[in-house]
Scaffold this active site. Sequence first.
Site, PDB file in Angstrom:
ATOM      1  CG  HIS A 485      -2.020   1.181   1.349  1.00  0.00           C
ATOM      2  ND1 HIS A 485      -3.072   1.129   0.945  1.00  0.00           N
ATOM      3  CD2 HIS A 485      -1.747   2.410   1.837  1.00  0.00           C
ATOM      4  CE1 HIS A 485      -3.697   2.318   0.995  1.00  0.00           C
ATOM      5  NE2 HIS A 485      -2.764   2.937   1.580  1.00  0.00           N
ATOM      6  CD  GLU A 486       1.645   3.250   3.807  1.00  0.00           C
ATOM      7  OE1 GLU A 486       1.767   4.237   3.001  1.00  0.00           O
ATOM      8  OE2 GLU A 486       0.571   3.246   4.507  1.00  0.00           O
ATOM      9  CG  HIS A 489       0.315   6.218  -0.796  1.00  0.00           C
ATOM     10  ND1 HIS A 489      -0.616   6.804  -1.398  1.00  0.00           N
ATOM     11  CD2 HIS A 489      -0.155   5.441   0.339  1.00  0.00           C
ATOM     12  CE1 HIS A 489      -1.782   6.550  -0.627  1.00  0.00           C
ATOM     13  NE2 HIS A 489      -1.501   5.696   0.427  1.00  0.00           N
ATOM     14  CD  GLU A 508      -4.519   7.089   1.670  1.00  0.00           C
ATOM     15  OE1 GLU A 508      -4.264   5.821   1.471  1.00  0.00           O
ATOM     16  OE2 GLU A 508      -3.871   7.974   2.089  1.00  0.00           O
TER      17      GLU A 508
END
Length: 701
Positions: A485-486, A489, A508
């Site tokens: 997930h990170e 980003h 997000e």
Amino acid sequence: METQLDPLKDDLPLMANTSHMLVKHYVLDLDVDFKSQVIEGVIVLFLETGSRHRRTSSTDKEGCQSQFDETCKIRASEPCHIPVSNASVCSSKVEYNDFAVSGKGEKDTSDKNGNHSNEEQASGISSSKNCCDIESHGNKDFLLVLDCCDLSVLKVEEVDVAAVLDIEKFSMSAKLTDVSKEVEKNLRDQIVHELVTLPSHRWQEQLCYYTRCSQAPGCGELLFTTGTWSLEIRKSGVQSPADFPHAIRIWYKTKPEGRSVTWTTDQSGRPCVYTMGSPINNRALFPCQEPPIALSTWQASVRTAANFVVLMSGENSAKPVQFQEGIMSWYYYVTMPMPASTFTIAVGCWQEVKKQCFTAAVQTENEFSLPFSQADFRWHEEGCGHVDYPCRYQNPAATLQRVIPYRVFAPRCLMECCEEHLLQLIPQCLSAAYSTLGTHPFSRLDVLIVPSNFSSLGMASPHIIFLSQSVLPGGSHLCGTRLCHEIAHAWFGLAIGARDWTEEWISEGFATFLEDVFWARAQQLSHDEVKVQQELKALLRWRRLRDEVQNSEEELQVLRPHKESTGEVSESGASIVKHGLNAEKIFMQVHYLKGYFLLRSLARTLGETSYLASLRKFVHKFHGQLVLSQDFLSMLLEDIPEQKKSGLTVESIFQNWLDTSGIPKHCAFELQVTKWIRANQRIRKSGKKKRKQDEVVFQKV
Ligand SMILES: [Zn+2]
């Protein structure tokens, strides 16, 4: 747009008048003191006049401008004046900055004000709080408005960049010999202009001159006043941004109660301080221009006691150098312009986790890569759409790098756990991300296990990811998905930012959608296993979203709250972030989940292969830039064949997904969920025990 704030509301003001002047580069020179819990130092801002306010008349000014243009053309083909090997020597000079010393010299007189609020620091000139468009109110001095709160500003001055030794080697303008006051002022502005617009291949020389200019002597104090949310600076008699100083130095210190950083202890009981993702971002860490439109680069020298490690958003893996007995200095920089809100720092007694005895299981090219289609390469040949910077998409070696260099830092007591659970996951997840989206936008990555007071599971910033200790136990699943997930980003949220902060779903929603894609590839699951895992996660997310929608204010469920006026700002560039300070919203997941379900439904319409190809096209087209929802949706719909589109338009997506509260009525998801539960019940009868264990893990997601 109205920028007056109602103090009873939870909106976050973005005060900086970015339409008048734009910060292009920050040079930070800071001391971190754990005893007083204060960060103190100097920041130098290099500014450009806003496009609407550039000089147009006056013959001598035009003369100066045309000479500059000539200079630009000549210089582009000139060899670099500063040899590459000197760049680091130059950089390290910042540690011996006289101004940092003189800043400290003022400590005694300013300490008695140390606990004063911004308001009490005002320096005696008339206050004009919350008034951003002062320039249009008559014949008054121009105000440079910076976003700032909980800072003690001690002094502001203009920097005499023309006094830098051998600046004429770099700047043709500096060779002018006329010494009238007006010409001197123009000369300084010209030097800054040439410096901030240097072509990207001269980035090392540029950084070096930023350092040297930041150390140049002052040439006149500037008047300033501080309000609740801003620092306003003016120069007596200067009425236009074009005539305002383009290099300014600010002496300041943070307050222990400032909300940008948290002073705490790590899991081993040792002191540390870090930017924990505050809704006010970095404005209690340094005065800055917060609006995302103010894309800037930065460099920072940070000094602290020798037993501490300084980690930061910087593209170099800084090595500490001794500043004085017991004090080390760390120097970081970035060359890719980004919003100042993405700057992140962490200082603590962390240790680097290194692999002891395992072999990293990174897949080779052949095993793992999903070859990009021919269509992918057609748009690769197009250049980048962003402003000029040393972009990795234009660097052939960088575009082939599956796994970027990475380091892991943790408190001593979690080292073993990180080595066991986290370390080997990083190359797998980075490689999976590369195989999905292509070129990594950032050149390296630090991962830090942050203290236990961190309020979420992870946070991504340029070159650094914060992970909560909560992701470490429970097998690789939680840690791996959060890492994915990170990592997502880096593309969605950092390399491609939201032009309007209220459209948080763009970062997000994408990161939530992509964490599944990355994680499935990282685990090398079969197609069927991927399907079961992703359906199960979708079900859990669906339940969470449904509960949240039933139990929260409708207004907070809207993903594009500004609707058709999204991205608009006032004449000065100031704006407000709706509900930006709302405590409830900070813990809501509607932006993650509703955004995820929108992207998931689009993926189903388009088919996963062509959908992922569209995402690659999107990141190639928009990296290094800011976007609104329609930028993505328009591009995507262009790629959908007519028969698949079946009435899908940007407007219908706004109407059904982004501009309204709740969940789209015609979303067929509930049906699929029921189907999944029925199918799953049959599977359960055969493998009940195994499934139960899995579910415990999934519940935590
Ligand atoms: Zn690029």
